[in-house]
Design an enzyme around this catalytic site. Structure first.
Site: not given
Ligand code: ATP
Length: 316
Positions: A29, A154
């Site tokens: 990401k 995350d």
């Protein structure tokens, strides 16, 4: 952790998935926006961020059997043992599963390590989701989320993928609509920056404040596509000017916009089309940096391509 069990199968039953094997893609990401809103009493920073999945990924091979939790990886940069997030994810899973778990992991590392791209967190989420699939979903979604959030800020995002708003430490996730596919160029200078270091540098250089633009930055209205911005850049660029230099190089090479990925040190640029990104890549000297052409990946593809072997390729 609560123990979640489903059905009446005993601990000696083989899994119904007879091969007992699965290979999964753990996508990386970047953060199109990352605002630091303040420091919390627990030492973490309160952030508001938009995560975006890209088609760069690790491959995690999972095979039931062996002795306890075994882990190997083709990269020397990745820690072994329980320091590896794959192993800690499997331990958390086993603790909730309520019976001994024997599993072998083999990780093919492709995402730059400690480079702000969430590689370890994505691998951890991949281990949780992969184990849950292999063992026929002993955990409901909510329990996996709980485990994921304990493993790292995350990690929950990587159970959802695509474009998503992250609040709190980044672990409170609201899925957002996908943007049109983005043509991206990643520049990874090989400088390892932990998120702890990036936030310490932030504390030295910035005082957290709710900036005006964060007013427009809430999930309620479906989240407009705001200009890219990462408030951790200032501190990191101050300590590592070469990282700031990479952002300037991307913009000078025709990127529409560019931003540091998460806590750095990778920088990503968005180009009008794939050809423009390729031309810029050809012009960049790749001596001390790794240059990677990639694209954003929509949530539906992120979820569909999780299992290797499904009928699509991750890089199109
Ligand atoms: P963070 O923001 O958490 O620092 P990052 O996205 O910048 O993460 P990662 O590639 O996840 O970077 O690596 C962060 C650290 O996590 C590494 O220095 C490494 O020691 C540790 N780590 C644990 N498990 C893994 C894994 N499976 N892959 C990569 N790093 C891992």
């Amino acid at each position: 952790l609560k123990t979640f069990r489903r059905g009446r199968r005993s601990s000696t039953d083989p899994p119904r998935n007879m091969s007992g094997k699965l290979s999964v893609r753990c996508f990386a990401k970047f953060n199109t926006q990352l605002y630091v809103l303040g420091r919390r009493p627990d030492g973490f920073h309160e952030i508001r961020t938009v995560f975006q999945s890209i088609d760069l990924h690790d491959v995690l091979h999972i095979e039931l059997g062996g002795r306890g939790i075994e882990f190997e990886c083709d990269s020397q940069e990745v820690p072994r043992g329980r320091e590896n997030l794959v192993v800690s994810a499997a331990e958390a899973f086993a603790a909730g599963y309520g019976k001994e778990l024997s599993v072998r992991f083999r990780l093919e590392k492709r995402t730059p390590v400690a480079a702000g791209m969430g590689g370890g967190s994505s691998d951890a989420a991949g281990a949780l989701r992969g184990l849950n699939m292999l063992l026929e979903e002993p955990f409901p979604k909510g329990a996996l989320w709980e485990m994921a959030a304990r493993l790292g800020s995350d990690v929950p995002y990587f159970l959802v993928g695509g474009r998503a708003l992250g609040e709190g430490r980044g672990e409170k996730i609201t899925p957002l609509d996908d943007p049109p596919r983005m043509h991206l160029l990643l520049l990874a200078p090989g400088i390892k920056i932990s998120s702890g270091t990036a936030y310490r540098l932030f504390n030295l250089t910035c005082s957290p404040s709710i900036s005006d633009s964060t007013g427009a930055f809430s999930a309620g209205d479906g989240m407009p596509f705001l200009p890219w911005r990462n408030e951790l850049e200032k501190g990191v660029f101050g300590a590592h000017p070469e990282v700031g230099g990479l952002k300037e190089r991307l913009l000078a090479s025709g990127a529409v916009e560019a931003v540091m990925c998460g806590s750095g040190s990778t920088v990503v640029g968005r180009f009008a089309d794939r050809e423009a990104a390729r031309r810029a890549a050809d012009r960049l000297p790749a001596d001390r940096i790794t240059v990677t052409l990639c694209s954003s990946i929509e949530r539906s593809r992120f979820l569909r391509l999780f299992k290797c072997g499904d009928d699509d390729t991750a890089r199109r």
